[in-house]
Design a protein around this motif. Structure first.
Motif, PDB file in Angstrom:
ATOM      1  N   GLU A 144      -6.382   3.599  -2.320  1.00 23.94           N
ATOM      2  CA  GLU A 144      -5.957   2.790  -1.150  1.00 23.94           C
ATOM      3  C   GLU A 144      -5.985   1.306  -1.473  1.00 23.94           C
ATOM      4  OE1 GLU A 144      -7.360   3.621   2.656  1.00 23.94           O
ATOM      5  OE2 GLU A 144      -7.246   5.789   2.415  1.00 23.94           O
ATOM      6  N   SER A 145      -7.115   0.861  -2.048  1.00 19.23           N
ATOM      7  CA  SER A 145      -7.204  -0.570  -2.333  1.00 19.23           C
ATOM      8  C   SER A 145      -8.212  -0.823  -3.436  1.00 19.23           C
ATOM      9  CB  SER A 145      -7.618  -1.329  -1.072  1.00 19.23           C
ATOM     10  OG  SER A 145      -7.961  -2.663  -1.397  1.00 19.23           O
TER      11      SER A 145
ATOM     12  N   PRO B 293       0.837  -1.212   0.000  1.00 18.33           N
ATOM     13  CA  PRO B 293       0.000   0.000   0.000  1.00 18.33           C
ATOM     14  C   PRO B 293       0.870   1.260   0.000  1.00 18.33           C
ATOM     15  CG  PRO B 293      -0.003  -1.038   2.184  1.00 18.33           C
ATOM     16  CD  PRO B 293       0.775  -1.935   1.286  1.00 18.33           C
TER      17      PRO B 293
ATOM     18  N   ASN C 107      -2.682  -3.270  -6.537  1.00 17.20           N
ATOM     19  CA  ASN C 107      -3.801  -3.076  -5.612  1.00 17.20           C
ATOM     20  C   ASN C 107      -4.131  -1.604  -5.383  1.00 17.20           C
ATOM     21  OD1 ASN C 107      -5.909  -4.027  -4.015  1.00 17.20           O
ATOM     22  ND2 ASN C 107      -4.731  -3.650  -2.143  1.00 17.20           N
ATOM     23  N   SER C 108      -3.506  -0.724  -6.160  1.00 10.34           N
ATOM     24  CA  SER C 108      -3.837   0.700  -6.049  1.00 10.34           C
ATOM     25  C   SER C 108      -3.250   1.383  -7.278  1.00 10.34           C
ATOM     26  CB  SER C 108      -3.256   1.294  -4.766  1.00 10.34           C
ATOM     27  OG  SER C 108      -1.851   1.382  -4.858  1.00 10.34           O
ATOM     28  N   TYR C 109      -3.353   2.702  -7.313  1.00 14.14           N
ATOM     29  CA  TYR C 109      -2.790   3.441  -8.439  1.00 14.14           C
ATOM     30  C   TYR C 109      -1.276   3.242  -8.550  1.00 14.14           C
ATOM     31  CZ  TYR C 109      -7.209   6.011  -8.742  1.00 14.14           C
ATOM     32  OH  TYR C 109      -8.530   6.345  -8.890  1.00 14.14           O
TER      33      TYR C 109
END
Lengths: 264, 206, 285
Positions: free
Chosen positions: C139-140, A2, C164-166
């Motif tokens: 974020e996700s 993330p 899982n994100s940009y």
């Protein structure tokens, strides 16, 4: 993996927006004081809004309804909020003259608010029982289904006046041309710049861009409302001066003001 | 009577303005949560809209107002498609998907296509050289219409570049000016609502 | 009634018939007029063309049937371009009516370039919420789309491995006829600093010229003409190029009508009239 979580409490790249808002609030405060002291502030005539009375009078004489379209925006669109204010004035006039009005709505929340405003207008006119239930009604939240329904109303019921106030998109010309076909007087106000040319071509009166937002102040003439229009004008003048200043400074090799004015 | 909603509007409006300047991840999570609430409120509002739609058409059917069979069709369709969607879903292969592909989709495309005809009749009626501004409008419109399609290049190879200049310079300048005005008008209206100066959204007529 | 008065009062239906013929005839008898690729479309092309092999391109196709004539050809041309460059395509839509158009478009583009679902592309489907989805994807992506359109978990799709994100996306392309473009610029380009290319309808494309000069957009494809230019650049002959002949003829017809109308106006004034059209002959009022 993330992205790293942001833990800053202020975004410095938006400092220019904060300065702009504070400046606008300052202009607003100064003009509210000016308006309260003077009792009123000058606002130039807006033919589109002046013509509303003419349109309602014409409809009353002809015994035909007025068709009021609040556009395809929802309650988050500023154009819709402006439209609600104008509709309140129109509904009050309609109630006073004993005329009739139909308001086909695209958004159900807008419909609920419009219904309340119209009922309130009839109550203020002293005719609460004259409000025709169903005159403010929901049609469809699909763009061209809404258009098909409204153009059907125009062709069948031949309203004397069509009033388009709010956020319109590709359906603007469709509605305005069909209205023109039926011979109705047409007044439009739209905040979507791309649709203005179509309304200008097909309608008798058009409120261009920000004139729609000036409507509530124009119609009500309340000092505080007029003050917001004056604050807008001061902000526009400031924006123009800053843009010219930034360009001149840039030409002299000083890009700081230009960089500050740029949004991220 | 209206103090409560006005205070709520002020609190939420002011909070969203503050959140615009706060990039902290927790603040942005609050922002995203508020946007989700708006989506949920809208979903419930759709029920209100459906009730209004039903009542409008039921009245027409009950009193046999001109065009009442169409209202009957609307009511039957509303119930049928909603029921099919709830029971069988809307994924590919379901009845609602088929109805959408074979009815809704072609109808929407057809309606949009009708705009071409309306543009032609509106242009014929409105583009008349009645004064200087109208003359400028019609000359520019004709040049743009020819220059933006392949036939323009055919007539004069410099046409596309000329129309690009028209779009890039005078058109863009005017659009930016109107956009600045609209933006400021929107800010002004937004602040009026947050500060409680404008209360039309409460269903009052003043 | 003079010829000028008759012309000024012409029945709308005659104009409609002329437009109908102007659209139908070129579609039945194509001429294939020349098309030059403009700098904005070329910029969009180059943005995709210079991506390294294996890059992931998120294409958000936010349109419905009413605007598919302008945007669908763009979508197919861009996807075929991505497939030819061996880029991985992640398709999605924020409009409820979108999947009915987007899914066939993705299948058509993939079939034309011999690509396989889940290996070369994925279609995430529709998700409501507009800004919520765009912010949430920062974020996700899996929180917004736990499964794809075909109900396959994203974790088991090779294209989505490690994305899982940009952060895992190299380019965002938005094809839209609505204010979705504003939100993509605000979130994807400005907040999450992603490269963004926009495809929009002709009427709204000019609104986004300022974003090109500020480099918030790296390319702009406007309307059917832009789609035709992209097809030309790709050496494809799709629906956009096919439609340009019709669009050209209709534009000429409308221009001629406007000129004729003004000639009639001047002639009418010269003969003492005020140029106001009389009631159209046989037409509705």
């Amino acid at each position: 993996m993330p992205e790293a979580l942001n833990t800053d409490w202020f975004d410095p790249t938006r400092a220019n927006v904060l300065v702009g808002i504070l400046l606008f609030l300052t202009f607003l405060l100064i003009n509210i004081l000016r308006a309260r002291r003077a009792g009123t502030l000058y606002i130039r005539p807006l033919p589109g809004l002046t013509a509303l009375d003419e349109a309602i009078g014409r409809a009353t004489e002809m015994g035909k309804p007025i068709l009021y379209m609040p556009g395809l925006g929802d309650m988050s669109e500023v154009g819709t909020l402006a439209s609600i204010t104008i509709m309140g004035r129109v509904a009050r006039k309609v109630a006073d003259l004993g005329s009739s009005m139909q308001v086909p709505c695209y958004d159900p929340v807008v419909m609920t608010i419009m219904d309340g405003v119209a009922r309130q207008a009839y109550r203020e006119s002293g005719r609460p029982d004259d409000f025709p239930p169903g005159s403010v009604h929901y049609v469809s939240a699909q763009q061209f289904a809404y258009v098909a329904a409204v153009t059907g109303i125009m062709i069948r019921e031949r309203p004397a006046a069509n009033i388009y106030m709010g956020s319109f998109y590709a359906e603007s010309l469709f509605l305005a041309e069909t209205g023109n076909l039926t011979g109705a007087i047409q007044i439009a106000g739209c905040d979507k710049v791309t649709q203005l040319p179509f309304f200008v071509c097909a309608c008798d009166y058009t409120l261009l861009g920000e004139e729609l937002f000036a409507a509530s102040a124009y119609i009500g003439r309340e000092p505080v409302q007029l003050a917001t229009i004056a604050a807008q004008d001061w902000a526009k003048a400031t924006a123009a001066i800053l843009i010219v200043a930034a360009l001149l400074l840039l030409a002299m090799g000083r890009p700081e003001l230009g960089h500050f004015l740029q949004t991220s | 009577m209206y103090l409560g909603p006005v205070l709520v509007t002020f609190a939420v409006g002011a909070a969203l303005i503050v959140l615009f300047f706060v990039p902290h991840h927790q603040a942005q999570a609050v922002n995203a949560e508020i946007l989700e609430w708006a989506t949920i409120v809208y979903a419930f509002a759709l029920i209100l809209g459906s009730i209004s739609l039903w009542n409008t058409h039921a009245r027409k059917v009950r009193h046999r107002i001109e065009g009442w069979p169409y209202s009957l069709v609307t009511m039957i369709t509303l119930v049928a498609v909603t029921g099919l969607g709830v029971v069988f879903g809307t994924a590919e292969g379901t009845a609602v998907y088929a109805i959408y592909q074979s009815v809704n989709s072609p109808l929407a495309s057809t309606m949009f296509a009708l705009l071409a005809f309306f543009i032609a009749s509106a242009a014929f009626r409105a583009f008349r050289a009645r004064n200087l501004e109208a003359t400028l409008l019609l000359v520019t419109a004709v040049l743009m219409m020819i220059g933006r399609v392949s036939i323009g290049e055919f007539i004069w190879p410099g046409f596309p570049a000329f129309t690009e200049w028209l779009l890039d310079v005078p058109n863009l300048a005017a659009k930016r000016a109107i956009a600045i005005g609209v933006g400021l008008g929107a800010v002004s209206t937004g602040l009026k609502i947050i500060l409680g100066i404008e209360r039309s959204y409460l269903g009052r007529s003043n | 009634m003079s010829w000028a008065q008759r012309l000024l009062s012409v029945d709308r239906r005659i104009i409609f018939v002329l437009i109908g013929l102007g659209t139908a005839i070129p579609l039945l008898m194509p001429v294939n007029l020349p098309i030059t690729v403009t700098p904005r479309v070329e910029a969009a092309y180059q943005t995709i063309d210079t991506l390294p092999e294996g890059s992931r391109v998120l294409i958000s196709m936010d349109y419905e049937p009413d605007t598919m004539a302008e945007l669908n050809p763009m979508a197919i041309a861009i996807m075929r371009h991505c497939f030819r460059k061996k880029l991985k395509v992640i398709g999605m839509t924020l409009y409820p009516a979108g999947p009915g158009l987007v899914e066939p478009a993705m299948k058509a583009a993939a079939a034309a370039e011999g690509k396989t679902r889940n290996v070369d592309y994925v279609f995430l489907g529709y998700k409501s919420g507009f800004q919520t989805v765009m912010i949430g994807m920062g974020e996700s992506i899996r929180q917004q789309y736990p499964v794809d359109f075909y109900k396959t978990p994203l974790d088991s799709i090779p294209v989505m491995r490690g994305v899982n994100s940009y952060a895992g996306i190299d380019l965002v392309v938005n094809l839209t006829a609505s204010s979705a473009a504003d939100y993509w610029i605000q979130f994807a380009a400005s907040r999450f600093k992603k490269k963004l290319v926009l495809g929009a309808t002709a009427v709204m494309a000019t609104d986004y010229y300022p974003y090109l000069s500020s480099r918030q957009l790296l390319g702009l494809i406007g309307g059917m003409k832009g789609a035709a230019e992209y097809e030309k650049r790709m050496d494809l002959f799709g629906d956009a190029r096919r439609g340009m002949d019709a669009q050209s003829l209709v534009h000429v017809i409308v221009s001629l009508l406007v000129i004729l109308g003004n000639v009639a106006l001047f002639a009418s004034r010269r003969s003492g009239g005020d140029g106001t059209p009389a009631r159209p002959l046989g037409g509705p009022r």
